[in-house]
Design a protein around this motif. Structure first.
Motif, mmCIF file in Angstrom:
data_model
loop_
_atom_site.group_PDB
_atom_site.id
_atom_site.type_symbol
_atom_site.label_atom_id
_atom_site.label_comp_id
_atom_site.label_asym_id
_atom_site.label_seq_id
_atom_site.Cartn_x
_atom_site.Cartn_y
_atom_site.Cartn_z
ATOM 1 N N SER A 35 0.839 -1.213 0.000
ATOM 2 C CA SER A 35 0.000 0.000 0.000
ATOM 3 C C SER A 35 0.867 1.253 0.000
ATOM 4 O O SER A 35 0.640 2.174 -0.786
ATOM 5 C CB SER A 35 -0.910 0.030 1.231
ATOM 6 O OG SER A 35 -1.806 -1.049 1.215
ATOM 7 N N PHE B 295 1.045 4.121 -2.947
ATOM 8 C CA PHE B 295 0.723 5.521 -2.650
ATOM 9 C C PHE B 295 1.921 6.436 -2.919
ATOM 10 O O PHE B 295 1.782 7.486 -3.552
ATOM 11 C CB PHE B 295 0.290 5.694 -1.191
ATOM 12 C CG PHE B 295 -1.013 5.031 -0.840
ATOM 13 C CD1 PHE B 295 -1.956 4.700 -1.804
ATOM 14 C CD2 PHE B 295 -1.308 4.725 0.482
ATOM 15 C CE1 PHE B 295 -3.158 4.089 -1.474
ATOM 16 C CE2 PHE B 295 -2.513 4.116 0.830
ATOM 17 C CZ PHE B 295 -3.436 3.800 -0.143
ATOM 18 N N SER C 108 -0.691 0.322 14.560
ATOM 19 C CA SER C 108 -2.152 0.214 14.616
ATOM 20 C C SER C 108 -2.645 0.707 15.976
ATOM 21 O O SER C 108 -3.828 0.924 16.175
ATOM 22 C CB SER C 108 -2.586 -1.227 14.370
ATOM 23 O OG SER C 108 -1.898 -2.086 15.244
ATOM 24 N N LYS D 294 -2.021 3.201 11.589
ATOM 25 C CA LYS D 294 -2.514 2.328 10.517
ATOM 26 C C LYS D 294 -3.958 1.968 10.816
ATOM 27 O O LYS D 294 -4.307 1.837 11.980
ATOM 28 C CB LYS D 294 -1.683 1.038 10.447
ATOM 29 C CG LYS D 294 -0.230 1.264 10.104
ATOM 30 C CD LYS D 294 0.515 -0.021 9.826
ATOM 31 C CE LYS D 294 0.835 -0.812 11.063
ATOM 32 N NZ LYS D 294 1.714 -1.966 10.826
ATOM 33 N N PRO D 295 -4.792 1.786 9.820
ATOM 34 C CA PRO D 295 -4.476 1.934 8.403
ATOM 35 C C PRO D 295 -4.392 3.411 8.029
ATOM 36 O O PRO D 295 -5.181 4.217 8.488
ATOM 37 C CB PRO D 295 -5.652 1.259 7.694
ATOM 38 C CG PRO D 295 -6.798 1.394 8.646
ATOM 39 C CD PRO D 295 -6.184 1.363 10.027
ATOM 40 N N PHE D 296 -3.415 3.747 7.214
ATOM 41 C CA PHE D 296 -3.225 5.137 6.798
ATOM 42 C C PHE D 296 -3.858 5.350 5.428
ATOM 43 O O PHE D 296 -4.114 4.413 4.693
ATOM 44 C CB PHE D 296 -1.734 5.504 6.761
ATOM 45 C CG PHE D 296 -0.891 4.493 6.033
ATOM 46 C CD1 PHE D 296 -0.863 4.434 4.649
ATOM 47 C CD2 PHE D 296 -0.133 3.586 6.749
ATOM 48 C CE1 PHE D 296 -0.094 3.496 3.989
ATOM 49 C CE2 PHE D 296 0.652 2.635 6.087
ATOM 50 C CZ PHE D 296 0.663 2.591 4.705
ATOM 51 N N THR D 297 -4.103 6.609 5.123
ATOM 52 C CA THR D 297 -4.635 6.960 3.803
ATOM 53 C C THR D 297 -3.479 7.471 2.946
ATOM 54 O O THR D 297 -2.414 7.833 3.467
ATOM 55 C CB THR D 297 -5.693 8.077 3.900
ATOM 56 O OG1 THR D 297 -5.058 9.260 4.406
ATOM 57 C CG2 THR D 297 -6.850 7.669 4.806
ATOM 58 N N LYS D 298 -3.704 7.524 1.657
ATOM 59 C CA LYS D 298 -2.691 8.084 0.758
ATOM 60 C C LYS D 298 -2.384 9.515 1.169
ATOM 61 O O LYS D 298 -1.223 9.909 1.253
ATOM 62 C CB LYS D 298 -3.188 8.028 -0.693
ATOM 63 C CG LYS D 298 -2.201 8.614 -1.680
ATOM 64 C CD LYS D 298 -2.698 8.533 -3.107
ATOM 65 C CE LYS D 298 -1.706 9.137 -4.076
ATOM 66 N NZ LYS D 298 -2.149 9.028 -5.462
ATOM 67 N N ASP D 299 -3.419 10.291 1.449
ATOM 68 C CA ASP D 299 -3.234 11.698 1.815
ATOM 69 C C ASP D 299 -2.411 11.863 3.088
ATOM 70 O O ASP D 299 -1.533 12.721 3.158
ATOM 71 C CB ASP D 299 -4.583 12.409 1.982
ATOM 72 C CG ASP D 299 -5.309 12.601 0.653
ATOM 73 O OD1 ASP D 299 -4.647 12.502 -0.414
ATOM 74 O OD2 ASP D 299 -6.528 12.838 0.669
ATOM 75 N N SER D 300 -2.697 11.038 4.110
ATOM 76 C CA SER D 300 -1.954 11.172 5.372
ATOM 77 C C SER D 300 -0.489 10.790 5.190
ATOM 78 O O SER D 300 0.408 11.413 5.763
ATOM 79 C CB SER D 300 -2.602 10.344 6.488
ATOM 80 O OG SER D 300 -2.543 8.962 6.198
ATOM 81 N N LEU D 301 -0.231 9.785 4.368
ATOM 82 C CA LEU D 301 1.140 9.336 4.095
ATOM 83 C C LEU D 301 1.925 10.430 3.362
ATOM 84 O O LEU D 301 3.027 10.807 3.769
ATOM 85 C CB LEU D 301 1.082 8.055 3.256
ATOM 86 C CG LEU D 301 2.331 7.206 3.165
ATOM 87 C CD1 LEU D 301 2.630 6.545 4.507
ATOM 88 C CD2 LEU D 301 2.155 6.133 2.107
ATOM 89 N N LYS E 101 1.214 13.619 3.124
ATOM 90 C CA LYS E 101 1.311 14.835 3.943
ATOM 91 C C LYS E 101 2.529 14.760 4.866
ATOM 92 O O LYS E 101 3.298 15.720 4.967
ATOM 93 C CB LYS E 101 0.033 15.001 4.768
ATOM 94 C CG LYS E 101 0.023 16.227 5.647
ATOM 95 C CD LYS E 101 -1.310 16.365 6.381
ATOM 96 C CE LYS E 101 -1.336 17.625 7.194
ATOM 97 N NZ LYS E 101 -1.374 17.407 8.621
#
Length: 133
Positions: free
Chosen positions: A24, A28, A91, A112-119, A121
């Motif tokens: 993931s 991302f 987690s 976790k789980p992280f989003t694309k945006d949070s990663l 950023k």
């Protein structure tokens, strides 16, 4: 404003024993134009660190053999990599976990789980000054 071309010069290391999390993060970060180096535990990461010289490291906390706290502490004790930002991945979102991460020198904490945006950023927050130099 950074571009995908600027990002391609930055390597991001992702250390996690979960192939799902590694994949993931790789997708991302790759979509955002970063080069990604994957490691499945702390020992694997330490072996790859000198060859790849990542600009930022995401490090899972719960891993076999060498956990994330130990891995982060070893990275931060290294004269060559002590300034490399390390973001703890977990987690668990407890105050104790965040405090323990800070005690070993982590620069941030991502649940976790992280989003694309949070990663993305977090990567931008910790690497923009490198691109400006």
């Amino acid at each position: 404003m950074t571009t995908a071309r600027d990002n391609a010069t930055l390597k991001i290391m992702v250390i996690d024993d979960s192939s799902t999390i590694r994949r993931s993060a790789e997708i991302f970060l790759g979509q955002a134009g970063y080069q990604v180096v994957l490691a499945d535990d702390g020992f694997d990461a330490l072996a790859k660190l000198h060859d790849h010289k990542p600009a930022l490291i995401f490090c899972d906390i719960l891993m076999p053999r060498l956990d994330g706290y130990q891995t982060c502490a070893l990275i931060k004790k290294s004269s060559r990599f002590h300034a490399t930002p390390v973001v703890m991945l977990s987690s668990k979102d407890g105050l104790f976990d965040r405090a323990r991460g800070a005690m070993v020198g982590s620069d941030a904490y991502l649940t976790k789980p992280f989003t694309k945006d949070s990663l993305i950023k977090i990567v931008r927050e910790h690497t923009e000054r490198m691109l400006a130099e």
